[in-house]
Design a protein around this motif. Sequence first.
Motif, short mmCIF file in Angstrom:
data_model
loop_
_atom_site.label_atom_id
_atom_site.label_comp_id
_atom_site.label_asym_id
_atom_site.label_seq_id
_atom_site.Cartn_x
_atom_site.Cartn_y
_atom_site.Cartn_z
N TYR B 80 -45.24 34.21 27.02
CA TYR B 80 -45.06 33.42 28.26
C TYR B 80 -45.41 34.20 29.61
O TYR B 80 -44.26 35.35 29.86
N PRO B 82 -44.65 32.98 33.39
CA PRO B 82 -44.12 31.55 33.91
C PRO B 82 -44.31 31.65 35.03
O PRO B 82 -44.45 32.72 35.66
N GLY B 84 -43.78 31.14 39.16
CA GLY B 84 -43.42 32.61 39.81
C GLY B 84 -43.26 34.06 39.42
O GLY B 84 -42.67 34.32 39.68
N GLU B 86 -41.74 36.12 37.58
CA GLU B 86 -41.01 37.25 37.21
C GLU B 86 -41.74 38.72 37.00
O GLU B 86 -40.58 38.25 35.81
N PHE B 88 -40.46 42.24 36.61
CA PHE B 88 -39.44 43.05 37.46
C PHE B 88 -39.26 44.14 38.62
O PHE B 88 -40.49 44.73 38.83
N PRO B 89 -38.66 43.39 39.99
CA PRO B 89 -38.95 44.28 41.09
C PRO B 89 -39.15 45.46 41.20
O PRO B 89 -39.68 46.24 41.87
N GLY B 133 -42.28 44.87 42.43
CA GLY B 133 -41.78 44.18 43.51
C GLY B 133 -42.65 44.50 45.14
O GLY B 133 -43.34 43.55 45.95
N GLN B 140 -48.87 40.20 41.18
CA GLN B 140 -48.18 40.50 40.22
C GLN B 140 -48.33 39.41 39.64
O GLN B 140 -48.23 39.64 38.40
#
Lengths: 299, 233
Positions: B80, B82, B84, B86, B88-89, B133, B140
């Motif tokens: 998956y 998603p 945006g 997501e 882990f920053p 991040g 990203q």
Amino acid sequence: MSILITQFFNGLSLGSVMLLIALGLAITFGLMGVINMAHGELIMVGAYMTYVIQQMFAKYLPSSIDYYYFLAIPVAFFVSAFIGWGLEKWLIQYLYHRPLDSLLATWGVSLILQQIARSIFGAPNVAVLPPSWLEGGVNFAGIVFPYKRLFILLFVLVCMLILYFYLNKTPAGRRMRAVTLNRDMASCLGISSRKVDAYAFAIGSGFAGLAGCALTLLGPIGPTIGTYYIVDAFMVVILGGVGKLIGTIFGAFGIGLVSTLTEYSTSTTMAKVVIFAMIIAFLQWKPSGLVSVKTRSLD
Amino acid sequence: MLSIKNLTAGYEQSVVLENVSLKVLKGSVTAVLGRNGVGKTTLMKNVIGLVKPIDGAIEWENEDITLLSPEKRVQKGIGYVPQGREIFPTMTVEENLLLGFEAIPRKVNQSKILEEIYDLFPVLKEMLHRKGGDLSGGQQQQLAIARALVGQPQLLLLDEPMEGIQPSIVQLIREVILQIAKEKRVGVLLVEHNLDLAFSCADYFYILDRGTVVAQGDVAETNKHEIQPYLTV
């Protein structure tokens, strides 16, 4: 000069005790967001375990009584971790995101644990005799540094290193950080957040046990020993910044140093007042504590 | 094969999807198109398990997974990405990638899989020790797709993977989608609101409007102009 060094050392020493008691809480409260009022009683459990191990050595292995402490450390860790694990499994997992309920429920658990300790060991404090190799101290430039205090400093250092290694270098630690950062996304990568919660809570509780084990070196222990420390522990974690372990370190040594230095120039009561006033003022200025999570977030 | 049967889903009291049926075959790219707010992301969240359906069933490889938790579904081979991203920053790119292995419970040759991923997304190899991040949006997005691919999924859910990303990286992501579908026989469920982009990589399409499927068909046999009206705002 020597007074300054002594005060500085005392500050470090107090800071290290603060850090030790706050370390477990930094995981359960800081990382997981659970207000666990029974954390202090997990410290007490660790302390009593040390007492039990010492008694057993005195009875069955008097010749090697000096080394009881090396068995007491893992026993304190695992017994507290086990109780923490049970607490999470049967109580706290139903109360995530309900801070007030978990506060009340865990306070109840804390009273139960205190009463159990009272029933088993009696209400009066008991003394744990420190191993003889921790008697005395190093004499350096006319200042005595007690071995016990040095040992606690070292102990905290080792605990910190193990925790750091666990969180940053092992797959289990990585899972824990992932769940802390983004629970939904972590589960969408195949991580069972339920299991991670249980482990994290057990580890945080285990560290409370270690703190209890170390506290036996500093004085007698009793059923209510946890309540003396729980407020300080929460204070350290909040001052340091919830969610950042490095903040807990700064918070602990910060409070330790400031409180010994003010205590030296004023009095114990005054020092407490000064510390609380400073923390309140500081949190007005920086509500998220000493270390806040800074990152470039895009979405 | 993923098969969604008569899915009705939503949040609390509001129904977002109504009676949606949809299939994704292995080795092909299936696009779900629709305007903003028609329920595309809700559909994805139902397939991965973050939202539980009100009615209907989701089957994967002839097994009913409607009630499984997301982690169980991921371990059955569903990846998956998603909307945006997501990632882990505060974790490094490498740690983000390693978390992808959580999808595979058994022991695997991690370095071989990672090398394959670096071939697809060379920029990640240069950034291994940077914090997630600190990466740009496009980087990203590549990381998020790479992280899902690390888990060796047989079905990949991509929720608007090309949204707000520079054209050169859109091109790269397109090629990766085609490559994993054709060479690794992965089924891809691609949510997209841009018709041209979706048609440039999909084999089959569904169009959602107000929570239901209003059109579907083979991309090769469909004239874009016929379905354009469903997507114009």
